[in-house]
Design an enzyme around this catalytic site. Sequence first.
Site, mmCIF file in Angstrom:
data_model
loop_
_atom_site.group_PDB
_atom_site.id
_atom_site.type_symbol
_atom_site.label_atom_id
_atom_site.label_comp_id
_atom_site.label_asym_id
_atom_site.label_seq_id
_atom_site.Cartn_x
_atom_site.Cartn_y
_atom_site.Cartn_z
ATOM 1 N N LYS B 212 0.707 -1.441 0.245
ATOM 2 C CA LYS B 212 -0.101 -0.094 -0.208
ATOM 3 C C LYS B 212 0.776 0.836 0.397
ATOM 4 O O LYS B 212 1.241 1.229 1.107
ATOM 5 C CB LYS B 212 -0.566 -0.244 1.250
ATOM 6 C CG LYS B 212 -2.237 0.663 1.131
ATOM 7 C CD LYS B 212 -1.696 2.160 0.375
ATOM 8 C CE LYS B 212 -2.207 3.160 1.827
ATOM 9 N NZ LYS B 212 -1.815 4.288 1.715
ATOM 10 N N GLU B 294 7.779 2.396 12.134
ATOM 11 C CA GLU B 294 9.205 3.424 11.528
ATOM 12 C C GLU B 294 8.630 5.368 12.224
ATOM 13 O O GLU B 294 7.805 4.817 11.251
ATOM 14 C CB GLU B 294 9.975 3.238 10.922
ATOM 15 C CG GLU B 294 10.853 2.276 11.154
ATOM 16 C CD GLU B 294 11.511 1.706 9.918
ATOM 17 O OE1 GLU B 294 12.925 2.857 9.373
ATOM 18 O OE2 GLU B 294 11.971 0.614 9.097
ATOM 19 N N CYS B 328 12.656 11.748 7.659
ATOM 20 C CA CYS B 328 12.551 11.066 8.999
ATOM 21 C C CYS B 328 13.623 11.831 10.244
ATOM 22 O O CYS B 328 13.691 11.780 11.321
ATOM 23 C CB CYS B 328 11.770 10.007 9.933
ATOM 24 S SG CYS B 328 11.749 9.204 8.164
ATOM 25 N N GLU B 426 7.324 17.377 15.971
ATOM 26 C CA GLU B 426 8.001 17.244 14.742
ATOM 27 C C GLU B 426 6.924 17.879 13.954
ATOM 28 O O GLU B 426 5.902 17.609 13.421
ATOM 29 C CB GLU B 426 7.477 15.672 13.631
ATOM 30 C CG GLU B 426 8.435 15.405 12.479
ATOM 31 C CD GLU B 426 8.203 13.824 12.491
ATOM 32 O OE1 GLU B 426 7.476 13.009 12.663
ATOM 33 O OE2 GLU B 426 9.124 13.213 11.993
#
Lengths: 487, 534
Positions: B212, B294, B328, B426
């Site tokens: 996906k 993650e 990230c 973040e």
Amino acid sequence: MAAPTAPLPPPWESDLTPEQLDQISVATQDIGRRLFDQFRADRPRLWQRRWWDDRVMAWAMRDEHLKVELFRFVDVLPMLKSSEEIAGHLLEYLDRVPDALPWWLRSVLGFGRSNALTRAMLARAATLASSDFARRFIAGSTTAQVLKSARRARKQRQTFTLDILGEAVISESEAEAYFRAYVDLIEGVAPQVNQWPAIEQLDQGVLGPLPRFNLSIKLSALDCHFDPIDPAGVFERAGERFRQLLRIAQQHQAFINVDMESYDKKDLTLQIFQAVLMEDEFRQVADVGIVIQCYLKSALHDLHRLAEWARQRGTPVWVRLVKGAYWDYETVHARAEHWPIPVFQQKWQSDATFERATRYVMQHIDHLRPALASHNIRSLAHGLATAQVLGIPKNGLEVQMLYGMADVEKRALAEQGYRVRVYMPYGELIPGMAYLVRRLLENTSNDSFLRAGLYEQAPVEVLLRDPLASEKTDGRRTRISSNSPAS
Amino acid sequence: MTDADPHSCNAEFANEPHVDFAVEANRMAMQAAISRVGAQLGCHCPLVIDGESVDTEGRLASVVPYEFTRQVGTTASADASHADRAVQAARSARADWARLPARRRSDKLRRLADLMRRDFFELSAWEVFESAKPWREATADVCEAIDFCEYYAEGAERLAACRGADVPGEENRFVYLPRGIAAVIAPWNFPLAILTGMTAAALATGNAVVMKPAEQSPIIAAKLMQLALEAGIPPGVLHYLPGKGEEVGAALVEHSYVHLIAFTGSREVGLAIHARAAQVSGKRCKFVKRVIAEMGGKNAVIVDRDADLDEAVAGVVYSAFGFQGQKCSACSRVIVLKDVYDAFLHRLIEATRSLPIGPAEQPATIVSAVIDQEARDRILRYIEIGRQEGTEALAVDVGELARSGYYVGPHIFADVAPDARLAQEEIFGPVLAVLSAEDLDEAFRIANGVDYALTGGIFSRSPAHLDRARREMEVGNLYLNRGITGALVGRQPFGGFKLSGIGSKAGGSDYLLQYVIPKTITENTMRRGFAPPE
Ligand SMILES: Cc1cc2nc3c(=O)[nH]c(=O)nc-3n(C[C@H](O)[C@H](O)[C@H](O)COP(=O)(O)OP(=O)(O)OC[C@H]3O[C@@H](n4cnc5c(N)ncnc54)[C@H](O)[C@@H]3O)c2cc1C
């Protein structure tokens, strides 16, 4: 993605005839021996600072790990403010190589850990020693100071080229500041220097007078994104500033030499140099020079293209032949990236390429003017011998050396009537560190001629040996010194 | 394979070399690929289930972020029914795939790596358009995808090597079995590498996979699907289901025959997947679902008072603003010792101001547009917050560019407090918070004082301080005296802990263990007192 390897050199024009090569090889030995005789008598004495420098260097060179720690310390030193910090760093670095230190130093350091007074003394000693080294290789921190060095050189019948030491250029304002510094230097200093009395040996070329004021510049200092990914954009920005510098240089009878930096900038540098100097406005400018780094596998290929370009242009340019100052970086960087290593891995290959390039330039003397930049007597003697055999007069070439290096050689060559040009970097210590560390590396490298010839006193036959002989006798990495320590 | 230890670091793994753009031929190849791919924009990609194209009424559109009137293409949009079809197909195909010797599976992955090499610049060009990745970033992502295929191919062979602990009369075997069916839910920021990495890990260890891809990067994923089939991955073991996360993603997570969910993305979604997978485990499905997640980071770089500022500024600028700060691993906080605070900040601002901003297809570009409107809105909100919480030290205006692309200029906020939202949350964009620290103790305290523990770094020339950083900085990937992005497969296994992830390491020697179930087989070989010779 594997990068395609660099194209092979073009079908190579013939070298000199076997007879000429023989003559050169005889003359090389002759000239080389004469130089050695001349300057081995001129060795530093106990009471001279250089004697002590040489001792310290020799000591640092005994152990590769010690050398790394010492150089790291020297590198960080200008950033340290207090003597606590200085002593702290020194202890931390030397702690990592306890076995390389003599007993007395170990005990001093031991005291230093607990005793503040000892630490203060250590800091002071380390600062003095390092600034002493810095002063040896850096010709001053201000323009006034470097001019003093330049004057002193001319008194000894040596001339100079100036280099402004600066931080890495990482912003447009820094690029602009660097550019302004170059402009100010030419505008402020060239007129003064032009008033200095002429010295025939230094200021007269075969075609007429040479500019007395000589500046070495780095094109990457003119643009904060000197990145080969975008040659057109870089050309637009750095090329325009290069043009302006050329204009100002012409107004003030100044010579501009474009230095060469790491391999990734090499093509871009050559391209900008050639494109701008081919433009109508600059096509007649002869007081310019470029560098070819003979440790590059592409050196002869680039030289060939440069000669072809200069022929089309119709006005000669100077070519400073060097071996190259970034050997360690290029090797490590290419390995880390899994890219083909652009520099030769055997010292003799760089030496042999330097000699081949020297002959090539001298064969194309109408288009390329030879500047031999080396401290290696064999490399220089071969060049002077080639000039002799080809009938090139002494003032048709020049020898260039770095400030603070091989001073005995400079004196010997100047006495013989050659034009010796000293490369004089100057500026603040923090931005000067990269340069200083390169010099330290070079002076203490296993493969360095100076190390073998001056510190370790290898026999003359070995030092003057044809690099190609190393290929035949020894396929492995050859060492020119006979008694260098194991590392 | 002689070395049977899955934990040994295979240091000799050779990464795919990055492209050297100093080489003219490489520049020309990239330029040509951009023109070629540019002419193919506007394509349509249906789902791929069991090797067959399946179209849907609903469609996803993928646009060029730096020129949003241009479409990269459209894809079909999968729903729960497609998820079920794909999983059912995987169920019937997985046994054969699992039974193949590891070597055969690995060879197909190596073939896939070769095909990526063949199409190297095309794949890179698709990333330029679809993700607004500048040249170096786009090509590096393809290199990483190649690395993942080869690294996991090798790792799976190593795992398959038989281990025994025999004693006379007793034979012991320890083997790794595939978990079954893996749902791979991938992000858009490393659109080829991360998708390929999770997929290759699952396939190499014998699992079947339903991919996906992210809604923002479905086209590059379709390219991967094509290449995988060409490489000989059997149609039943790999399926391509672009679609909305809430629909097809959720359906896969809950599906009774999906054993493993490999996810890389936001903390919010990662934790939701984790919770949902736990809820259905043992109810709808008779096993415990495994989740590999993650998630984000709030990564800090410390600048010590003895740092080499040339290096520190360049390292921070690139780590914070490269690919618009959308990694990230990106640096979003820089903690500067007060003695060098002013000098560092000044050069940081000037260097950042000079970054070339523009379309990713232009070679000079370092900062291009962010991924989509939603991202831009979120980042602009944080910039507003920053104005209240700190000093706006730099706000690069992108001017006209903002009309046609999702551009946000680099922003730097100085004097940000450690507990400010700008220093805690973040942002995933080109926004950097600068904090000052009295001493190293405080710097470490600030660095560790967040929910995340992904990457971090320090610029210092004191061996003792570097040692302290080694011990005290709570991050999965610690970088000393360099930028903090760009981890390489095998060389810098990547992943974090705390709320950055479950602590696994992509591109590391123990990564594959999460995709397998170990099984111990003990046989009594003694019959009436005699045993086979040892
Ligand atoms: C006036 C002047 C200007 C200079 N300008 C530049 C410049 O613009 N750009 C630049 O890069 N350098 C420049 N240099 C620096 C120069 O490159 C070094 O000083 C020079 O390489 C030292 O060479 P040498 O002939 O003096 O000594 P040698 O001891 O004969 O040679 C040392 C050199 O050999 C090479 N070498 C060392 N080990 C190996 C190996 N294992 N395999 C192959 N090659 C090896 C390296 O280049 C090393 O520097 C300049 C030097 C001078 C004197």
